[in-house]
Design an enzyme around this catalytic site. Structure first.
Site, mmCIF file in Angstrom:
data_model
loop_
_atom_site.group_PDB
_atom_site.id
_atom_site.type_symbol
_atom_site.label_atom_id
_atom_site.label_comp_id
_atom_site.label_asym_id
_atom_site.label_seq_id
_atom_site.Cartn_x
_atom_site.Cartn_y
_atom_site.Cartn_z
ATOM 1 N N ARG A 163 3.051 11.671 8.565
ATOM 2 C CA ARG A 163 4.463 11.721 8.181
ATOM 3 C C ARG A 163 5.396 12.030 9.342
ATOM 4 O O ARG A 163 6.610 12.075 9.183
ATOM 5 C CB ARG A 163 4.663 12.758 7.069
ATOM 6 C CG ARG A 163 3.798 12.429 5.862
ATOM 7 C CD ARG A 163 4.074 13.319 4.665
ATOM 8 N NE ARG A 163 3.145 13.002 3.585
ATOM 9 C CZ ARG A 163 3.212 13.488 2.355
ATOM 10 N NH1 ARG A 163 4.172 14.332 2.045
ATOM 11 N NH2 ARG A 163 2.325 13.146 1.450
ATOM 12 N N HIS A 181 0.833 -1.202 0.000
ATOM 13 C CA HIS A 181 0.000 0.000 0.000
ATOM 14 C C HIS A 181 0.869 1.255 0.000
ATOM 15 O O HIS A 181 1.280 1.740 1.046
ATOM 16 C CB HIS A 181 -0.911 -0.045 1.237
ATOM 17 C CG HIS A 181 -1.933 1.044 1.323
ATOM 18 N ND1 HIS A 181 -2.935 1.037 2.268
ATOM 19 C CD2 HIS A 181 -2.127 2.171 0.605
ATOM 20 C CE1 HIS A 181 -3.693 2.098 2.122
ATOM 21 N NE2 HIS A 181 -3.216 2.825 1.131
ATOM 22 N N TYR A 233 -11.335 8.021 5.769
ATOM 23 C CA TYR A 233 -10.657 6.783 5.361
ATOM 24 C C TYR A 233 -11.088 5.608 6.252
ATOM 25 O O TYR A 233 -11.437 4.539 5.763
ATOM 26 C CB TYR A 233 -9.127 6.943 5.457
ATOM 27 C CG TYR A 233 -8.471 7.584 4.246
ATOM 28 C CD1 TYR A 233 -9.184 8.421 3.387
ATOM 29 C CD2 TYR A 233 -7.134 7.351 3.953
ATOM 30 C CE1 TYR A 233 -8.572 9.009 2.287
ATOM 31 C CE2 TYR A 233 -6.519 7.941 2.851
ATOM 32 C CZ TYR A 233 -7.233 8.767 2.038
ATOM 33 O OH TYR A 233 -6.614 9.351 0.957
ATOM 34 N N GLU A 237 1.843 2.583 3.724
ATOM 35 C CA GLU A 237 1.282 3.796 3.125
ATOM 36 C C GLU A 237 2.222 4.987 3.311
ATOM 37 O O GLU A 237 1.786 6.123 3.467
ATOM 38 C CB GLU A 237 -0.122 4.112 3.680
ATOM 39 C CG GLU A 237 -0.979 4.914 2.695
ATOM 40 C CD GLU A 237 -2.388 5.194 3.202
ATOM 41 O OE1 GLU A 237 -2.649 5.073 4.403
ATOM 42 O OE2 GLU A 237 -3.239 5.543 2.368
ATOM 43 N N HIS A 251 -5.649 0.336 5.914
ATOM 44 C CA HIS A 251 -5.582 1.027 7.213
ATOM 45 C C HIS A 251 -5.954 0.067 8.344
ATOM 46 O O HIS A 251 -6.725 0.408 9.245
ATOM 47 C CB HIS A 251 -6.476 2.277 7.206
ATOM 48 C CG HIS A 251 -6.369 3.056 5.914
ATOM 49 N ND1 HIS A 251 -7.404 3.148 5.011
ATOM 50 C CD2 HIS A 251 -5.321 3.709 5.360
ATOM 51 C CE1 HIS A 251 -6.995 3.852 3.955
ATOM 52 N NE2 HIS A 251 -5.754 4.203 4.138
ATOM 53 N N ALA A 256 -4.207 8.718 -3.271
ATOM 54 C CA ALA A 256 -5.611 8.351 -3.037
ATOM 55 C C ALA A 256 -6.492 9.579 -2.838
ATOM 56 O O ALA A 256 -7.570 9.686 -3.437
ATOM 57 C CB ALA A 256 -5.709 7.419 -1.834
HETATM 58 ZN ZN LIG Z 1 -3.959 4.621 0.823
#
Ligand SMILES: [Zn+2]
Length: 340
Positions: free
Chosen positions: A288, A6, A192, A282, A221, A70
């Site tokens: 981040r 992912h 999400y 991801e 996720h 995404a």
């Molecule tokens: Zn994603």
């Protein structure tokens, strides 16, 4: 081999998203979009060597299953025609990355979806992704309206043209929403995770796995709220006389490890069978930063798997074996791209 199933191209050259802005502005003005902005191979290389490839090397992963950004899919923007042109541009760019870095990236396509437009619109792009680009899966947005949920649930026959195509090519779909345009939702937080949870529940209460016994979905996720509430879903399935949840879902549904703390990973691995868990991070994505409690990036999920009390064999399935099984075209594509 460590396969991250992912990853999105969140660091694309600025021309890519700049053209998207121009395209949407032109659409709003009732005009044709301008031609796409050119990007050189060197510009693409630079974004990868300083981005995803650098992080792969730092964290000791080998291959990322890579798809367009995404949140940038934006299926709620424009119309069916703009979605088609944008998906084509995004997928072509992913193909260029995979061609420039064949050992490190294998593609997954975004679909040209639009709210209340039949998913039949997506079939030509799936053909292109698989046949021309060698992509091994697709991202399927269960809510192209961006947080208003205007399309039928994933169990509805409305989606069956895409499912037929997935079965024809034996490719899985990751159930992945895009940006929320409903201010009630935060895109990468609530939208999400509720998209993941909602998609799972829609499939659970459907006939999809009876009609398509070999179809495969990845709930990203970490499965949203599903593993944490596995008991609730087991009980709901039981009350609705759907049978045992594990028998109902686990031949067809898989969960990735995009969970950004160790206790979450421990729960995932405790509740969901090892065969249904695919390594993913991801990165470079929604989260981040560095966790001050550990001193490591939240999305450095390999560290969490390394710490789980599982055998080396189980970890190898999470890191590699399960991805090769679920993405059934992956091993052949790895061989093809490695030879290139
Ligand atoms: Zn994603």
């Amino acid at each position: 081999m460590i396969i991250d199933c992912h990853g999105h191209y969140t660091t694309s050259p600025k021309q890519h998203e700049a053209w998207r802005t121009q395209q949407i502005e032109a659409h709003a003005a009732g005009q044709a979009p301008p031609p796409r902005l050119a990007m050189t191979d060197d510009e693409i290389r630079e974004t990868i060597t300083g981005g995803q490839l650098k992080v792969q090397r730092e964290r000791g992963t080998d291959l990322t299953i890579f798809s367009p950004r995404a949140a940038g899919m934006g299926h709620h923007l424009g119309d069916a025609t703009t979605s088609e042109a944008w998906a084509a541009a995004c997928n072509e760019l992913i193909h260029r990355v995979c061609s420039l870095f064949p050992k490190n990236f294998i593609g997954v396509g975004m679909l040209p979806q639009s709210a209340r437009v039949s998913p039949k619109n997506c079939l030509a792009e799936i053909d292109r992704c698989v046949n021309e680009y060698g992509f091994v899966g697709v991202n399927l947005n269960p809510d192209p309206s961006g947080g208003h949920w205007q399309d039928p649930p994933l169990g509805d026959r409305y989606w069956y043209p895409v499912y037929e195509k997935m079965v024809e090519y034996d490719i899985p779909a990751m159930v992945h929403v895009s940006a929320a345009c409903n201010p009630a939702f935060h895109t990468t937080g609530s939208h999400y995770l509720s998209g993941d949870t909602t998609g799972f529940n829609q499939l659970m209460t459907s006939q999809v796995f009876k009609d398509f016994p070999s179809i495969k979905f990845i709930i990203p996720h970490g499965g949203g709220a599903v593993p944490y509430h596995w008991g609730r879903f087991r009980g709901l399935a039981q009350d609705a006389k759907l049978g045992l949840l594990s028998e109902l879902m686990l031949k067809n549904v898989f969960f990735d490890t995009c969970v950004y703390h160790l206790p979450g990973q421990e729960l995932l691995a405790k509740v969901i069978p090892v065969d249904n868990i695919l390594f993913a991070s991801e990165m470079i994505g929604a989260v981040r930063g560095i966790d001050p409690e550990t001193g490591h990036h939240y999305d450095d999920t390999k560290r969490y798997i390394d710490q789980l009390p599982l055998s080396a064999g189980d970890k190898a399935r999470i890191f590699e074996g399960n991805a090769r099984r679920v993405y059934s075209r992956l091993s052949a594509q790895i061989a093809k791209q490695t030879a290139a």
